[in-house]
Design a protein around this motif. Sequence first.
Motif, short mmCIF file in Angstrom:
data_model
loop_
_atom_site.label_atom_id
_atom_site.label_comp_id
_atom_site.label_asym_id
_atom_site.label_seq_id
_atom_site.Cartn_x
_atom_site.Cartn_y
_atom_site.Cartn_z
N MET A 55 0.85 -1.19 0.00
CA MET A 55 0.00 0.00 0.00
C MET A 55 0.89 1.24 0.00
SD MET A 55 -2.93 -1.12 2.74
CE MET A 55 -3.96 0.31 2.45
N PRO A 56 1.46 1.58 -1.14
CA PRO A 56 2.36 2.74 -1.19
C PRO A 56 1.68 4.00 -0.66
CG PRO A 56 2.36 1.54 -3.28
CD PRO A 56 1.26 0.97 -2.46
N GLY A 57 2.39 4.70 0.21
CA GLY A 57 1.85 5.92 0.79
C GLY A 57 1.14 5.71 2.11
N VAL A 58 0.88 4.47 2.49
CA VAL A 58 0.23 4.16 3.76
C VAL A 58 1.29 3.62 4.72
CG1 VAL A 58 -1.51 2.76 4.94
CG2 VAL A 58 -1.98 3.70 2.67
N HIS A 59 1.23 4.06 5.98
CA HIS A 59 2.26 3.70 6.95
C HIS A 59 1.68 3.03 8.18
CE1 HIS A 59 4.23 6.83 4.55
NE2 HIS A 59 5.38 6.34 4.97
N GLN A 60 2.48 2.15 8.76
CA GLN A 60 2.32 1.81 10.17
C GLN A 60 3.00 2.94 10.94
OE1 GLN A 60 4.42 -1.91 10.24
NE2 GLN A 60 2.53 -3.12 10.33
N HIS A 61 2.31 3.46 11.95
CA HIS A 61 2.83 4.62 12.68
C HIS A 61 3.36 4.24 14.05
CE1 HIS A 61 1.67 7.96 10.06
NE2 HIS A 61 0.55 7.32 9.81
N THR A 62 4.30 5.06 14.53
CA THR A 62 4.58 5.11 15.95
C THR A 62 3.47 5.94 16.60
OG1 THR A 62 5.84 7.17 15.85
CG2 THR A 62 7.04 5.12 15.43
N LEU A 63 3.42 5.94 17.90
CA LEU A 63 2.41 6.75 18.58
C LEU A 63 2.60 8.23 18.24
CD1 LEU A 63 -0.03 6.37 20.40
CD2 LEU A 63 1.49 6.60 22.38
N ASP A 64 3.84 8.68 18.21
CA ASP A 64 4.10 10.10 17.91
C ASP A 64 3.73 10.44 16.47
OD1 ASP A 64 5.01 10.60 20.47
OD2 ASP A 64 7.14 10.39 19.96
N SER A 65 4.13 9.58 15.52
CA SER A 65 3.83 9.90 14.12
C SER A 65 2.34 9.77 13.84
CB SER A 65 4.65 9.03 13.17
OG SER A 65 4.22 7.68 13.17
N LEU A 66 1.65 8.89 14.56
CA LEU A 66 0.20 8.78 14.42
C LEU A 66 -0.47 10.09 14.81
CD1 LEU A 66 -2.26 6.69 14.03
CD2 LEU A 66 -2.34 6.77 16.53
N VAL A 67 -0.07 10.64 15.93
CA VAL A 67 -0.65 11.90 16.39
C VAL A 67 -0.37 13.01 15.38
CG1 VAL A 67 -0.53 13.68 18.17
CG2 VAL A 67 -0.62 11.26 18.82
N GLU A 68 0.85 13.06 14.87
CA GLU A 68 1.21 14.08 13.88
C GLU A 68 0.35 13.96 12.63
OE1 GLU A 68 5.16 15.53 11.32
OE2 GLU A 68 5.34 14.01 12.89
N ALA A 69 0.18 12.73 12.13
CA ALA A 69 -0.63 12.52 10.93
C ALA A 69 -2.11 12.80 11.20
CB ALA A 69 -0.45 11.09 10.42
N ALA A 70 -2.57 12.48 12.41
CA ALA A 70 -3.95 12.75 12.77
C ALA A 70 -4.23 14.24 12.79
CB ALA A 70 -4.26 12.13 14.13
N VAL A 71 -3.32 15.02 13.34
CA VAL A 71 -3.49 16.47 13.36
C VAL A 71 -3.50 17.03 11.95
CG1 VAL A 71 -2.37 18.63 14.03
CG2 VAL A 71 -2.54 16.75 15.68
N ALA A 72 -2.63 16.53 11.07
CA ALA A 72 -2.61 16.98 9.68
C ALA A 72 -3.92 16.67 8.97
CB ALA A 72 -1.43 16.34 8.93
N ALA A 73 -4.47 15.48 9.23
CA ALA A 73 -5.75 15.12 8.63
C ALA A 73 -6.87 16.02 9.14
CB ALA A 73 -6.06 13.65 8.93
N ALA A 74 -6.87 16.28 10.44
CA ALA A 74 -7.88 17.18 11.00
C ALA A 74 -7.74 18.58 10.40
CB ALA A 74 -7.75 17.23 12.52
N ASP A 75 -6.51 19.05 10.24
CA ASP A 75 -6.28 20.36 9.63
C ASP A 75 -6.83 20.42 8.21
OD1 ASP A 75 -5.03 21.24 11.92
OD2 ASP A 75 -3.00 20.96 11.14
N ALA A 76 -6.79 19.29 7.49
CA ALA A 76 -7.28 19.23 6.12
C ALA A 76 -8.80 19.14 6.04
CB ALA A 76 -6.65 18.05 5.38
N GLY A 77 -9.44 18.92 7.19
CA GLY A 77 -10.90 18.86 7.21
C GLY A 77 -11.49 17.48 7.12
N VAL A 78 -10.64 16.42 7.28
CA VAL A 78 -11.14 15.06 7.22
C VAL A 78 -12.19 14.84 8.30
CG1 VAL A 78 -10.47 12.66 7.66
CG2 VAL A 78 -9.13 14.07 6.10
N GLY A 79 -13.26 14.12 7.95
CA GLY A 79 -14.38 13.97 8.86
C GLY A 79 -14.12 13.09 10.05
#
Length: 332
Positions: A55-79
């Motif tokens: 799944m190119p572009g999809v990651h298993q995250h660490t706890l820290d990187s998960l939070v970072e990606a979650a904030v970016a998604a929220a900033d983009a307006g993801v539901g």
Amino acid sequence: MNDYTLAPGAPRPRRLRRSAAVRRLVREHRLNPADLVLPMFVKESLHEPAELQSMPGVHQHTLDSLVEAAVAAADAGVGGLMLFGIPAERDEIGSQGWAPDGILNRAIAAVRAAVGERTVVMADLCLDEFTSHGHCGVLDAVGAVDNDATLDAYTRMALAQAEAGAEVLGLSGMMDGQVAAVRHALDTAGRTDVIVLAYAAKYSSAFYGPFREAVESPLQGDRRTYQQDPANGREALRELDLDLAEGADIVMVKPGLPYLDVLADVAAASPVPVWSYQISGEYAMIEFAARAGAIDRMPAILESLLSFKRAGADAILTYWAAEVAVELGAAR
């Protein structure tokens, strides 16, 4: 030479396709970032994010990187964000699924603290990521999934995930009675606020392959005794009726593109919101076809997502949720 011409006053549907502005004005279905839910994987033993080969572009995250990606998604307006956990240790009963310090429950709390109510934090409620055998339930003495023993485990997971801060619980295991069991447990504990998302129609599909890499599934065999037979359509409506009677707040059809007919039938019959999941194999097909130069990537992604809306999905789980949200924002 064809000398035929349309008579005066004849229908001319092409009038409504004459320009981009006209096409936009009369468009029947639209994508919105708020309609998209991003599935995310957090792995307990990681020290840095790991991209999935299938799944190119999809990651298993660490706890820290998960939070970072979650904030970016929220900033983009993801539901919404649907979280999946991969523990360092698994056992026969999947006990890390309800352990307060289990990786998924820690991830729920961390993401909820980071994004607040800017997006909806959801958790997958199933044992397959946590069991040493990879099945979605507890096994009996002969190695078959014990439906009713599994319900007890699901209620433990539900209470743990609610306590961690999950707003929506995604019941994906396809056990009979799972919605009633979880709803009763939540209500008895005073958690009437927690939303139950029932995977009403979840099919045993060949398109789950890359997901197995994502959660490092140890499954041997298959899940055909509890997931639905791909040959059956009407059965999905029976499952819908049962889940509604048991208290489902939202219902799901999974997979997505191969089951748009089922999605349309469920959407036509359901009084509650209907979601669908564009699963890992669907994602991989488009990504690898685009890499091979066979299709134009982003138009294909957007067209595939529009097909869900056209079939009746109110929201779509897709691994492109954050990227598409940014794309839709840039197009405005």
